[in-house]
Scaffold this motif. Sequence first.
Motif, PDB file in Angstrom:
ATOM      1  N   LYS A 418       0.827  -1.208   0.000  1.00 36.53           N
ATOM      2  CA  LYS A 418       0.000   0.000   0.000  1.00 36.53           C
ATOM      3  C   LYS A 418       0.858   1.254   0.000  1.00 36.53           C
ATOM      4  O   LYS A 418       0.533   2.237  -0.664  1.00 36.53           O
ATOM      5  CB  LYS A 418      -0.940  -0.018   1.196  1.00 36.53           C
ATOM      6  CG  LYS A 418      -2.128  -0.930   0.997  1.00 36.53           C
ATOM      7  CD  LYS A 418      -2.854  -1.154   2.295  1.00 36.53           C
ATOM      8  CE  LYS A 418      -3.938  -2.208   2.107  1.00 36.53           C
ATOM      9  NZ  LYS A 418      -4.434  -2.721   3.382  1.00 36.53           N
ATOM     10  N   PRO A 486     -15.621   4.777   5.282  1.00 38.90           N
ATOM     11  CA  PRO A 486     -14.465   4.648   4.384  1.00 38.90           C
ATOM     12  C   PRO A 486     -14.748   3.886   3.101  1.00 38.90           C
ATOM     13  O   PRO A 486     -13.970   3.985   2.154  1.00 38.90           O
ATOM     14  CB  PRO A 486     -13.431   3.915   5.252  1.00 38.90           C
ATOM     15  CG  PRO A 486     -14.214   3.252   6.334  1.00 38.90           C
ATOM     16  CD  PRO A 486     -15.398   4.120   6.588  1.00 38.90           C
ATOM     17  N   PHE A 516      -4.628   4.194   3.074  1.00 40.06           N
ATOM     18  CA  PHE A 516      -5.144   2.999   3.735  1.00 40.06           C
ATOM     19  C   PHE A 516      -6.599   2.704   3.382  1.00 40.06           C
ATOM     20  O   PHE A 516      -7.241   1.902   4.063  1.00 40.06           O
ATOM     21  CB  PHE A 516      -5.018   3.147   5.249  1.00 40.06           C
ATOM     22  CG  PHE A 516      -3.600   3.166   5.741  1.00 40.06           C
ATOM     23  CD1 PHE A 516      -2.846   2.014   5.787  1.00 40.06           C
ATOM     24  CD2 PHE A 516      -3.005   4.354   6.134  1.00 40.06           C
ATOM     25  CE1 PHE A 516      -1.539   2.022   6.226  1.00 40.06           C
ATOM     26  CE2 PHE A 516      -1.698   4.385   6.576  1.00 40.06           C
ATOM     27  CZ  PHE A 516      -0.959   3.217   6.620  1.00 40.06           C
ATOM     28  N   ALA A 517      -7.104   3.313   2.314  1.00 47.88           N
ATOM     29  CA  ALA A 517      -8.516   3.133   1.968  1.00 47.88           C
ATOM     30  C   ALA A 517      -8.869   1.681   1.693  1.00 47.88           C
ATOM     31  O   ALA A 517     -10.004   1.244   1.927  1.00 47.88           O
ATOM     32  CB  ALA A 517      -8.876   3.998   0.759  1.00 47.88           C
ATOM     33  N   ASP A 519      -7.430  -0.972   3.066  1.00 49.38           N
ATOM     34  CA  ASP A 519      -7.093  -1.856   4.169  1.00 49.38           C
ATOM     35  C   ASP A 519      -8.351  -2.566   4.679  1.00 49.38           C
ATOM     36  O   ASP A 519      -9.468  -2.079   4.503  1.00 49.38           O
ATOM     37  CB  ASP A 519      -6.469  -1.042   5.303  1.00 49.38           C
ATOM     38  CG  ASP A 519      -5.672  -1.917   6.253  1.00 49.38           C
ATOM     39  OD1 ASP A 519      -4.461  -2.029   6.036  1.00 49.38           O
ATOM     40  OD2 ASP A 519      -6.274  -2.474   7.189  1.00 49.38           O
ATOM     41  N   PRO A 522      -9.705   0.138   7.547  1.00 46.41           N
ATOM     42  CA  PRO A 522      -9.048   1.418   7.224  1.00 46.41           C
ATOM     43  C   PRO A 522      -8.939   2.348   8.424  1.00 46.41           C
ATOM     44  O   PRO A 522      -7.904   2.976   8.628  1.00 46.41           O
ATOM     45  CB  PRO A 522      -9.937   2.013   6.123  1.00 46.41           C
ATOM     46  CG  PRO A 522     -10.700   0.856   5.577  1.00 46.41           C
ATOM     47  CD  PRO A 522     -10.886  -0.096   6.709  1.00 46.41           C
TER      48      PRO A 522
END
Length: 651
Positions: A418, A486, A516-517, A519, A522
């Motif tokens: 990422k 998110p 981190f969108a 993740d 997030p």
Amino acid sequence: MSLPPGFIDELRARLSLGQVVGRKVMWDSRKTNQGKGDFWAQCPFHQEKSSSFHVDDRKGFYYCFGCHSKGDAITFVRETENVGFMEAVQILAAEAGMTMPARDPKAQEKADKRTMLADVMEQAVQWHRLQLQTAAAGEARDYLVQRGLSSEALARWDIGFAPSGGGIMAHLKGKGVDPQLVIDAGLAAESDRGGAPYDRFRGRIIFPIRDARGRAIGLGGRAMAADARAKYLNSPETPLFDKGRSLYNHGPAREAAGKGQSLIVAEGYMDVIALSEAGFGASVAPLGTAITEDQLRLLWRIAPEPIIALDGDTAGLRAAMRVIDIALPLLEAGQSLRFALMPDGMDPDDLIKAKGPAGMQNLLDAAIPMVQLLWQRETAGKTFDSPERKAALDKALREKIKLIVDPSIRTHYASAIKEMRWALFNPRQNASNSGGQRRPWVRGQSAWDAARSPSATNKQSALGAGTADEDRLREAVILAALLSTPEVVFEFEVALERMVCEHPAHMQIKDLILQFAQDEDPYRAISVAWGADPLETLTQHSHVAISPAVRRAGDAEIARMCVNEELAKLNARRNFPRELADALEDITGTVDEGLTWRLSQAAQSLNGPSTAEAGAVTEFDTAENGAKLNKDERSAFDEVLRQITLTKKSP
């Protein structure tokens, strides 16, 4: 019960003595160095207060300096569990995931044959060494001298020569060796035409291949003739030799790695010899094939992080990429690979000759982790200028990360990917206005420390304090809405990347949202990176806290409406001064309906009603806030309208 040949060797290769012993003792953390496989503890065989019991995990042996107990994993289980040899083997085989073989009455016979084959191979090694000194080997000697090998080096590596006419079969038969043993050792082969057996190695420089204990188990031969069918030829699979489970220079490399040297995996025999002669003794090579799973396990038994040093050509890079796919499912904590890619067209021998051992050491010091090479493989030479291409990259990387069994390593790989993805897709955002460093911020600093006026009250909106304050509020609402829901971030990715934040804290939170969108969690990932609760930081201002998207967190529709509205207003606010300036310039010319329409649209977008939540009005839109233009903008706007009116009235 007798065990088949090689079973005990494979059992030892699969087991970690440190893990076996670790079930019975507590390691002394002051003396133990797990990275080097060096373990110390109080001896389990006698009473003591000091840690004199030593386990060498790489060599697979233990020794107590107090009571002098010593042995391997089998001995340790026998002594601590009070079991016999076969029962100890059964315990360890179950731990290693190996099935105990069925009773084989001929096992001893097979073991005896392996011993005889090893003796035949050693005789062959010595005969080939003698042949290197004959007149027929003149070209081979010249080649070896050209490669920089001294007579001492040739002796250290037992390098020999196989004459074009052969001779090993005749020599061994003359020594009383059964011809079938010569064939079974892989030194000769039966003729397809029914004739006498022929020597496999002819007209080649011979490199003996030894196992970890130093026994000759096979040969590698480099052809001297340019038109040979294969430049390199290895022994075939035999009861002694399994090339997928063997490494060239295994034993000496293990010893050198135990003394602290980095384990280097090169491509061929000459690379290993050149590296070792230059001082890099912990060097090995696979045997004519791509690195196998078994070879990787052998490498990790020697060192936790081997360096793959392959040739700097297309074939070498392809080989490195194949290693990644094999290694990913086998990764464990503290057990990985690094890659040192040679300069284009060079191998380790070439590099050492050109830049010396220091040049090679510099390359090893700069070896990159496997995750970085994985990223390079998926992105090199590709353009990601569309959502579809970005999605294809994400899918390919996700599929590779799924191969990792260890959940902790899988999480860290995803995080590293990422970060590299963020750097690729957001190069402009990664640099500040002065020299390419990220914008500084103070962790825990309120996003409103610089935005709030000391005289502000709950009844007086910050919107009336000026454009900068209002912009910061709208930025905070946008970021808070995305943090609250998110899953909608990807819909606003482009707009969010383009959004310039007035406050450094907002810029940092925006970067973390984009980073981190994707993740699995997030919000948690962003909170960890931020060092605090980012939503708590943003909602310190009441305007943000009462936003519908924050109050109804998780409602995707409300979040979309809120973000769309605030982005539109933010853009309108920032674009309005430019519209005024353009209008003032245009007034000097002919005034038409287009100019009036442009200004009316700009004002309408700036003062339009909220649609964030049906029946609800955000504090941005209360009558208490008055006009959305600040005093200076209102004056300028009124002046433009007056000029337009005068222009229209003039003849």
